[in-house]
Every structure is written in C-alpha cells, then in structure tokens.
Scaffold this motif. Sequence first.
Motif, PDB file in Angstrom:
ATOM      1  N   THR A  67       0.849  -1.188   0.000  1.00  0.00           N
ATOM      2  CA  THR A  67       0.000   0.000   0.000  1.00  0.00           C
ATOM      3  C   THR A  67       0.880   1.231   0.000  1.00  0.00           C
ATOM      4  OG1 THR A  67      -0.035   0.078   2.390  1.00  0.00           O
ATOM      5  CG2 THR A  67      -1.888  -1.003   1.335  1.00  0.00           C
ATOM      6  N   LYS A  68       0.453   2.227  -0.716  1.00  0.00           N
ATOM      7  CA  LYS A  68       1.203   3.483  -0.711  1.00  0.00           C
ATOM      8  C   LYS A  68       0.171   4.596  -0.729  1.00  0.00           C
ATOM      9  CE  LYS A  68       5.272   5.504  -1.269  1.00  0.00           C
ATOM     10  NZ  LYS A  68       6.491   5.160  -0.538  1.00  0.00           N
ATOM     11  N   TRP A  69       0.256   5.493   0.218  1.00  0.00           N
ATOM     12  CA  TRP A  69      -0.764   6.539   0.363  1.00  0.00           C
ATOM     13  C   TRP A  69      -0.158   7.889   0.044  1.00  0.00           C
ATOM     14  CZ3 TRP A  69      -5.421   4.298   1.616  1.00  0.00           C
ATOM     15  CH2 TRP A  69      -5.338   2.984   2.060  1.00  0.00           C
ATOM     16  N   TYR A  70      -0.642   8.521  -0.989  1.00  0.00           N
ATOM     17  CA  TYR A  70      -0.124   9.842  -1.345  1.00  0.00           C
ATOM     18  C   TYR A  70      -0.994  10.946  -0.761  1.00  0.00           C
ATOM     19  CZ  TYR A  70       2.830   7.150  -4.449  1.00  0.00           C
ATOM     20  OH  TYR A  70       3.743   6.253  -4.936  1.00  0.00           O
ATOM     21  N   SER A  71      -2.254  10.632  -0.439  1.00  0.00           N
ATOM     22  CA  SER A  71      -3.109  11.570   0.282  1.00  0.00           C
ATOM     23  C   SER A  71      -3.147  11.120   1.726  1.00  0.00           C
ATOM     24  CB  SER A  71      -4.531  11.533  -0.277  1.00  0.00           C
ATOM     25  OG  SER A  71      -4.546  11.989  -1.588  1.00  0.00           O
ATOM     26  N   PRO A  72      -3.338  12.058   2.640  1.00  0.00           N
ATOM     27  CA  PRO A  72      -3.337  11.642   4.045  1.00  0.00           C
ATOM     28  C   PRO A  72      -4.582  10.841   4.403  1.00  0.00           C
ATOM     29  CG  PRO A  72      -3.800  13.994   3.843  1.00  0.00           C
ATOM     30  CD  PRO A  72      -3.478  13.500   2.482  1.00  0.00           C
ATOM     31  N   TYR A  73      -4.384   9.622   4.827  1.00  0.00           N
ATOM     32  CA  TYR A  73      -5.454   8.791   5.381  1.00  0.00           C
ATOM     33  C   TYR A  73      -4.941   8.288   6.714  1.00  0.00           C
ATOM     34  CZ  TYR A  73      -7.750   8.371   0.788  1.00  0.00           C
ATOM     35  OH  TYR A  73      -8.399   8.619  -0.386  1.00  0.00           O
ATOM     36  N   SER A  74      -5.758   8.381   7.751  1.00  0.00           N
ATOM     37  CA  SER A  74      -5.307   7.863   9.046  1.00  0.00           C
ATOM     38  C   SER A  74      -5.283   6.343   8.987  1.00  0.00           C
ATOM     39  CB  SER A  74      -6.253   8.328  10.152  1.00  0.00           C
ATOM     40  OG  SER A  74      -7.468   7.627  10.032  1.00  0.00           O
ATOM     41  N   GLN A  75      -4.609   5.766   9.982  1.00  0.00           N
ATOM     42  CA  GLN A  75      -4.481   4.310   9.994  1.00  0.00           C
ATOM     43  C   GLN A  75      -5.841   3.638   9.936  1.00  0.00           C
ATOM     44  OE1 GLN A  75      -1.357   3.276   9.705  1.00  0.00           O
ATOM     45  NE2 GLN A  75      -2.380   1.357   9.204  1.00  0.00           N
ATOM     46  N   LYS A  76      -6.782   4.232  10.674  1.00  0.00           N
ATOM     47  CA  LYS A  76      -8.117   3.656  10.743  1.00  0.00           C
ATOM     48  C   LYS A  76      -8.791   3.722   9.371  1.00  0.00           C
ATOM     49  CE  LYS A  76     -11.471   3.873  14.493  1.00  0.00           C
ATOM     50  NZ  LYS A  76     -12.041   4.824  15.439  1.00  0.00           N
ATOM     51  N   GLU A  77      -8.668   4.909   8.756  1.00  0.00           N
ATOM     52  CA  GLU A  77      -9.280   5.071   7.430  1.00  0.00           C
ATOM     53  C   GLU A  77      -8.677   4.088   6.439  1.00  0.00           C
ATOM     54  OE1 GLU A  77     -10.209   9.860   7.484  1.00  0.00           O
ATOM     55  OE2 GLU A  77      -8.232   9.119   6.973  1.00  0.00           O
ATOM     56  N   THR A  82      -7.407   1.127   6.911  1.00  0.00           N
ATOM     57  CA  THR A  82      -7.960  -0.216   7.070  1.00  0.00           C
ATOM     58  C   THR A  82      -9.350  -0.291   6.450  1.00  0.00           C
ATOM     59  OG1 THR A  82      -6.911  -0.040   9.218  1.00  0.00           O
ATOM     60  CG2 THR A  82      -8.159  -2.030   8.791  1.00  0.00           C
ATOM     61  N   LYS A  83     -10.112   0.764   6.681  1.00  0.00           N
ATOM     62  CA  LYS A  83     -11.493   0.784   6.182  1.00  0.00           C
ATOM     63  C   LYS A  83     -11.505   0.800   4.658  1.00  0.00           C
ATOM     64  CE  LYS A  83     -15.770   3.085   7.173  1.00  0.00           C
ATOM     65  NZ  LYS A  83     -16.075   4.424   6.740  1.00  0.00           N
ATOM     66  N   VAL A  84     -10.662   1.649   4.090  1.00  0.00           N
ATOM     67  CA  VAL A  84     -10.589   1.753   2.634  1.00  0.00           C
ATOM     68  C   VAL A  84     -10.250   0.402   2.029  1.00  0.00           C
ATOM     69  CG1 VAL A  84      -9.187   2.678   0.766  1.00  0.00           C
ATOM     70  CG2 VAL A  84      -9.978   4.192   2.581  1.00  0.00           C
ATOM     71  N   ILE A  85      -9.242  -0.240   2.616  1.00  0.00           N
ATOM     72  CA  ILE A  85      -8.808  -1.529   2.067  1.00  0.00           C
ATOM     73  C   ILE A  85      -9.935  -2.548   2.154  1.00  0.00           C
ATOM     74  CG2 ILE A  85      -7.230  -3.460   2.425  1.00  0.00           C
ATOM     75  CD1 ILE A  85      -5.187  -1.356   3.426  1.00  0.00           C
ATOM     76  N   MET A 127       1.867  -3.591   7.381  1.00  0.00           N
ATOM     77  CA  MET A 127       1.012  -3.869   6.228  1.00  0.00           C
ATOM     78  C   MET A 127      -0.109  -4.828   6.560  1.00  0.00           C
ATOM     79  SD  MET A 127       2.782  -3.944   2.583  1.00  0.00           S
ATOM     80  CE  MET A 127       4.049  -5.141   2.885  1.00  0.00           C
ATOM     81  N   LEU A 128       0.148  -5.685   7.563  1.00  0.00           N
ATOM     82  CA  LEU A 128      -0.906  -6.606   7.981  1.00  0.00           C
ATOM     83  C   LEU A 128      -1.968  -5.900   8.811  1.00  0.00           C
ATOM     84  CD1 LEU A 128       1.277  -9.671   9.016  1.00  0.00           C
ATOM     85  CD2 LEU A 128      -0.016  -9.390   6.915  1.00  0.00           C
ATOM     86  N   GLY A 129      -1.684  -4.656   9.180  1.00  0.00           N
ATOM     87  CA  GLY A 129      -2.696  -3.878   9.888  1.00  0.00           C
ATOM     88  C   GLY A 129      -2.499  -3.799  11.388  1.00  0.00           C
ATOM     89  N   TYR A 130      -1.334  -4.184  11.886  1.00  0.00           N
ATOM     90  CA  TYR A 130      -1.089  -4.092  13.329  1.00  0.00           C
ATOM     91  C   TYR A 130      -0.463  -2.747  13.680  1.00  0.00           C
ATOM     92  CZ  TYR A 130      -1.892  -9.117  13.325  1.00  0.00           C
ATOM     93  OH  TYR A 130      -2.452 -10.347  13.171  1.00  0.00           O
ATOM     94  N   PRO A 131      -0.654  -2.285  14.914  1.00  0.00           N
ATOM     95  CA  PRO A 131      -0.066  -0.994  15.302  1.00  0.00           C
ATOM     96  C   PRO A 131       1.466  -1.084  15.404  1.00  0.00           C
ATOM     97  CG  PRO A 131      -1.146  -2.021  17.188  1.00  0.00           C
ATOM     98  CD  PRO A 131      -1.477  -2.856  15.993  1.00  0.00           C
ATOM     99  N   THR A 132       2.129  -0.063  14.888  1.00  0.00           N
ATOM    100  CA  THR A 132       3.596  -0.105  14.866  1.00  0.00           C
ATOM    101  C   THR A 132       4.202   1.231  15.254  1.00  0.00           C
ATOM    102  OG1 THR A 132       3.423   0.436  12.546  1.00  0.00           O
ATOM    103  CG2 THR A 132       3.802  -1.845  13.061  1.00  0.00           C
TER     104      THR A 132
END
Lengths: 167, 884
Positions: free
Chosen positions: A23-33, A35-38, B55-60
């Motif tokens: 995954t590579k994010w060029y726009s800011p998405y929080s970690q939570k977002e 996961t949701k997007v994926i 990448m697996l989605g765990y906090p790091t």
Amino acid sequence: MFPILLMIHFVLLISRQGKVRLTKWYSPYSQKERTKVIRELSGVILTRGPKLCNFVEWRGLKVVYKRYASLYFCMCIDADDNELEILEIIHHFVEILDRYFGSVCELDLIFNFHKAFYILDETLIAGELQESSKKTVARLIAAQDLLVENAKEQASSITNMIAQATK
Amino acid sequence: MVSCRDMIRAIRACKTAAEERAVVRKECAAIRAAVSENDQDYRHRNLAKLMFIHMLGYPTHFGQMECLKLIASSGFPEKRIGYLGLMLLLDERQEVLMLVTNSLKQDLNHSNQYIVGLALCALGNICSAEMARDLAPEVERLLQNSNPNIRKKAALCSIRIIRKVPDLAENFMKPAGAFLGEKHHGVLITGVQLCMDLCKASSEALEYLRKHTKDLVRVLKNVITSGYTPEYDISGITDPFLQIRVLRLLRILGQGDADASDVMSDILAQVATSTESNKNAGNAILYECVETIMSIEATGGLRVLAINILGRFLSNRDNNIRYVALNMLMKAITVDGQAVQRHRTTILECVKDSDASIRKRALELLFLLVNDSNVKPLTKELIEYLEVCDPEFKGDLSAKICSIVEKFSPDKLWYIDQMLKVLSEAGNFVKDEVWHALIVVISNATDLQGYTVRSLYKAFQTSSNQETLVRVAVWCIGEYGDLLVNNIGELDGEEPLTVTESDAVDVLEAALKRPSFDITTRAMALVALLKLSSRFPPCSKRIKDIIIQQKGSLVLELQQRSIEFSSVIHKHENIKSTLVERMPVLDEAAFVGKRAVSSAATLSSEKSNRKSSSGIPLNLPNGVSKPAAAPLVDLLDLSSDNAPTPSASTGDFLHDLLGVDLMQNSPIQGMSQPTTTGTDVLLDLLSIGTPPVQNNSSPKLPSSPQVKILPQLSPLGVASPKLSNTSGSVKATIQDTKPTSNAPPVIDLLGDLGSNSSMAEENVPEYPSIVGFQSSSLKIMFSFSKQPGQPQVTHVQATFTNLSSNEYTHFIFQAAVPKFVMLRLDPASGNVLPANGGSITQHLTLDNKQHRQKALAMRIRVAYKVDNQDMLEQGQVNNFPPGL
C-alpha cells in the motif's frame, strides 16, 4: 484556493484472497481510514466479474484496477482523471517489477516487499509519474542495490577482520 | 532473533488469525525490547519486520523513532530502509515527522545523488506544510542540478510543496519553464506536471507559462514524429505518458485564451487523426486530446473531430472504452448537446449493460439528455427495463425515472400513469418523498381522482408486495373510495371496472394485516377504514370489527388508533361524518417549495426557534443534525409563522389562539376548513391535538394546520407525546382537557413563538443592533428583541457574515456567559458561509437572572474550515446595549 489535483491518491496491491501486499498513500489517510478503505475496496473489486470494466466509482473518486495472475493492482484517482492512462501506469509498474524479479510472482512481492516499494518510489512520487522509461528505473534500482551490496561486503569484511584480530 | 524472511514465513504458516496474532505479538515484543536497548546492529532488520507487520494492519507506532535514527545514520543502506519506513509508518499529520526535517536538509545537500534522491522522494511523498516551507529553498536549488535523476525528483517534490503551500508557487515558475526545453523524458514529464500545478496555484505562473505554448507544441511534435524508440515505446506509440501530460498542460494553457488555442490546434488535429486507436495506450492519448479540444477555444472543425472520436469510443466493444466515452459525453453535452443526442439509442443500450459502472454512467448521461420531446419514449424504455433489471439497480433507476417524470411530465394523467408503473415495479425502492409528491398531485387533480383510485386498485391486485404502492392505494381508497365503487369520473377509453364496497374494504384489510408492512402503512390503512366507515354505510359493521381486532395489537400506535377510532364510531356518530371528510386539496406550490428547502437541508431560523422551544436539548451548537422535516409537515405548518401573538389582555388564550388560527389559516393554506364556527370547542381541540406528521403523508383530519403548535402543547396532555410517529388519530383524551387549566403554559408557548410576530401590543423598548465581533474575515451582528412580560429574557438574532473570498464550511458558533445568565443556543440556519458576504443566522436566548443589576457579557468562539483547514476565532462581547 485551487482544487488539489492529485493524480494518484493511493496504490493498493491485494491478493485474490484479500491479503494486502503493498500500500502506498499519497493523500493523508489515518491508519483507521486506511484499514477501512482496504476492506471496502477489496469487497468491491474482488467480487467483480472478469468481463466488466476496470473502473469502480467509490466515494466520489475512482479506482482503476487490473488483475495480474493472483494480484489486483489498484490505483485511486479523481473522478475526472484519465482512467485509461492509469491502466498504462499500472502496466508500466508491473513490467518494471517483472524485469527486476524476472517474471514476478506474488511470493516475490511478499518476501521482497521492500524492493517492490523501492521500485514504486522510482516510478511515482507525490502520486505523479516520475519516469516513463523502464530501463532508467531498472538502472537506478540496480545502482542503489549495488551500493547496499558493497556496504554489506565491507561490513562483513570488517567483521571478519575484527573476528580474526580478536581470535 | 529470526530474520525478516523467516518471520514472514512464520506468519504465512499460520492457520488461523489467532495464531498470526500470537506470532506478531512475539515479534513486536522482541522489537520493542531491541528498541529500548537501543540496539544498532539489527535496527534495519527490525524496521523491515515492522513494515511487514504494519502492512498486515497491526499498530507499529513504537517503531517511528527507529526510522529517524536510521535516517540519521551515515550509510546508504540504513538511510534507504529508514526513509522507506518513514514513508510507510508515518504520515504528514504526525508530529514526529517534524523531527526529521534536519536530517532531510542534510541529505538534500549530500554529495551522493542516491541519498539526495531518497530525501527528495520522502519529502515528495509525505511532507507537511511546515516542512515544505522549511525545505523549499533546497528543493528549488536541486531543480537546477546537473543530474536528471535529481532534477526530475526535485520537480515532483516541488509539486508537493506547492500543493501544501501555494504561496511558494512563484519561486518555482522560472525553473519550471526551463524544464520544458529539456530532452530527458523523465525530466520533461515531471516538468510538465510541475507546470500544471503552478498554473493551478497562481495566475501569474499561468500567464508566464503560456509563453511556452510553442515549446510544448514542439515537444509533442517531436515525440509524435520520432519514429520507433524502444526505450519509450508502448504498443507502437512513443511515450504515451509524455504525450498525455503535454496535452493536459496545453488544455490548461489554452483554456480561455484564443491565441494559445490557435497555436496548438494543428498539433491537436494531428494527434486526433493520427493516433492508433486499437490499443489502450492510443485511446488514452485520444481521451486526453478530446478533453483538451473540448476545453480550449477550439474551432468547430476540431470539435467535430473530438465528438466523432467519442462516437467511435461509444461503439467500441471494450467496456473500459465505453465507460470512458459515457463519461466524456457527459462533459461534451455543454459543448454540443445536439451531437450527444445523436448517440441516445446507444446510451440507452448502455443503461442495460451487465456492468454496474457502465450502467450508472449511462443512466446519469441519459438523464441529462431527456427533454420535452423525447421524455415519453425514453421513460417507456426505462420503465420496461425497470421490470427486468437487477434488484440492486432498481433503487437508482427508479429514482432517476421518478425525477425525469416529475420534471418533464406533459400532463398529470401521464405523470400519474408513469408513477403507478414505477411504484408497481419498484415500490419498495422509492424514497418517501416520491410517493408524498404523488399524493399531492393526485389530491390536486380533481378530475383524475376516480381514474387514479381505480388504477391503484387494479395495480394492488398484481403488486400488493410493493409497499409504497400500497400506501398510495390505501390513502386514495380512503379518500376516494366512493369514486372507486361508483365508477365516477370515468375517462375515455378507460376499462370498466366493477368493484364492490366490500372489495375496497378487502384491500384495506389486506394492507392492515400483512405482517411485513411497517406501522406507517398499517396505520394509514386504519385511518382509511375509518373514512370508509362513513362512506360505505353497508360495510360499517365489518369495518368496526376490523378496527376492533387491532385493539389487541402489540404495536402501541395501532392499538391506540384502534381504541380511539372505535370510540369515535361508537360514541360520536354525530361528528364522525365531519371528522372523516375528504382531505382538502394539498397545496402543491407550498409542497414543492418546502421540499426544495428541506432537500437543501437549510432550515429557516424561525423553524429552529420553534423546534427548540418545544423542549428539545438546549445549548445546541449549530451544525447539529436536525431531524429531517417531512415535507408534508412543512406543508401544513404555515400557520404558526403567521399567528400574531395574542394581546396580553385577552383572558382565554387558548380560545383566542384557536380563533385566530382558524381565521388565519383558511386563506393562507388554501384549505377549506370544515369547521364552520369557532364554537365547537371539541373540534378545535381535535385540530390542535393532531400530532405532527412525520414520515407519513396522511393528514387525514379535516383541519390540521396547527400541527406545529402541538409540540408546545404536548406536555399538557392534550396529545399523547408518545404519538409522534404517525398522524391522523383522533384523541379520545381530548374531552378531559380543560382549556383554563392550560392557560399558563400556553402563555409561555406564545412567548417563545413571538419572536417573529408583531409586538405592537405593549411598550417593548427597542434596542439597537450591535456588531458583536469583527475580524478581517468574519463579522457577527447581534440584533435584540424582548417579549412583553419577560424583561429579563433577551432574544438575540446573530448574523454571521463571511468577509473573505473563501467559503467557510463546518461553521460552529459557541458562546459562554456569566453564571447569572442562562444561555440557549438554537441551531443555526446552516453551517456553510458562502464567500464574499455569505451569511447564516442563529437565534440565542439569554435569560439574565440579575436583570437591571448586572449587564450582559459574552465570550464567543467560532470554528470553521476554509479549504479543509481548521480556523478558530475568539472574542468577547462587552458592548451589549444597557438594560438587557
């Protein structure tokens, strides 16, 4: 203020089983977002039939995806960007990977995920295309890999020297 | 400690998610330990592992500092993995990122081109606005580096910087212009891209770069005519990426500039005619070329060329190309609507495509193509397709058909026919407002009511599972049941239909007893039955029985209606016929207007006043989501806006209120009031007792203009507060109510209502409006009013005005007052302030407990977003007029 024209908001590689490979994010998405997007997108894209078009409209944006063997390459762009070109960019990236790994497969990307990132970083920056020549990308990656190799050799020779000296 | 590869293997070997979590937990623990020991040897390996775990989605997050340490080390391998980790584990919103600025600065000045490249790449991918400002000079300098690898990375990095800080655009203008003369394709591509961003960011840059139009044309020409170049070749086309970017920049330069457009038109024609369209790469170029032709000041010939390309796209067998064509035709409509109309049949075929993305696009395009002359055949086609299409598409499709029919219907008969067809096919998919609107139309079409109710009866026989159809049918049978059985108002060519009274009751009974229907439908059926009981005397015994059966209903609403209606049938035979009279004609204009208002989600400030005066939570900041007002409630609620406050000297407020309303409303609403005199107190009370209609279009009672007043009255026991869901029930409890005992709360109610009514009755002192707050970007005005008899309470109307040229969104006003003052903030009229003087209003109520002893004061805070940037302004208001 002008509208932000970002070519590619994010790049996503998902396996057919829904596992994330890159995954590579060029726009800011929080970690939570993220996961949701994926989760959302794999639900949409993995279930689409093979004959359908390669574009999915999603949250006012557009996701262009293409399947190569077991992997789905997805790039998210603005609704009025050139989808056909993104398909070419995806293919361009795949060809570079192919050239680097020698007929790339999912396992290559799992165990050498950092290499895949390095290649992506030589292809895109800030969500924009950086280089249209596959040869140039390959050359730049090879040169940097060589730097790493040299450093490793040097380090191991130093370790050997120390080991011998302290024997 | 295992290698990264072994860890990946171990994770992949896990059979269950729990196993995987265990492996990851173990690894993370080891990495944390290494982090706290400041282990250097394995730092890069640990970071690599963390990236995989991430990448697996765990906090790091605990690995973030490790990235910084690796970046700060001197070797290339450490830096390479460090920057990768930085880009992966952090994003621009993390404070930690600022710590890397110094390392970045050093690396940007490094002698090794690859280290500079790493730093540029990281900066280009995740830099924040502050970092952009700090490092812009370095990047600017690197644009002139001798190494093309560094130049192209610096160009893309500049793009990110400009996007973060548009003010810096002008610094990059000259170097960007120089890029257009480059030979290296990577540098050219990134340079063109940088120019595009500059043009968007600054009009000065746009003017400057326009002078380079000729250079760009030359670049494009060279690429097209270069012949086969293996390095850049994609299916026989030389560097489509570069071609596409140049075309895109030409579009920006040619837009609104005839000279520049002229310079580029030859090359555009050449691209449009000579590009191979059998491969995706060629089509991508054609796509861009058509877009550019459509946007610039192109000649007619060029435009024809472009539209023809789209026509070819549309008939392509490749779904991707067709999708793109539909998208582009949508934009082409404004340029040449006629040309797009020619492809109507093809587009209609695309609506029926098996691909959801194409269907959706085609439907939207078709919607734009509908006009008065083609609405009938198109609607026919769409409705036919509605019958066979996938269930998941029915919602979208029926919504579009409904809006086409509403917008273009040539006559009411056609409208009603089409709507009934849609409801029969997809009644479960349409929104409430669609059938609300239909009922309003039916109510207005006096000569079609007979035909409509008969059609509905027929439709019910075949489509009784479509709930909204059933609702409309139930409502119409309740209202126009007599027209149904007596075949009144038969149209020419209408099929004769024999319906007995008991057949009509059958329909209602079926609707009432179908367990899958929701309360609204069943409650509507009950009301319709009550109506029929007086219209069909022979069936009244049966109807009574059906109603009584619901006494045992587990649904409170149905149970209560059943009991109340039985009581009406038993004890109030004398008024029943008046009660169940046909609904007055619903006001179409008011409905349409109110619907537009409610769909724009801006509620008028008076309305929010009333809403909060009914005891809903106080101190609401604005921007709070309000319950969506059902259109029909709005339709009926004109009365309280216009009701003047009764003069304080009148003894019987309640009576006065009723009298006033009855006189006021008839003309305003255009509703004939069946209550002829004000003496029939019971009826008056009934009309008040009608609970608000929500989600329900059935204002079945003869007079319900006062609905809106109900929320204030509800605590009095006139109407049961529980009954807010559905309307139309007659309250048996009403007889117990003594008007006199209600007087004091009613005064309160009127006090609250009175903010927009005339205040001539008493000598209320006038207070001048003040500017409560003013900055360069925002002005807040307060205007004041008081109610007679409540000197300590001040009603403040706050008006917020946007003084800047940017739109404010998410606008929230907050206020704080001293302890002796009670503050109530009603919801604001909106939360968006359009640029240049756009304003919203908000109503505040201030109750000064130490009136005439202490003066008012207020501290305010305003938060809003400009272009998604949070803004905050605060201030203090000390200049309230004395005496408040």
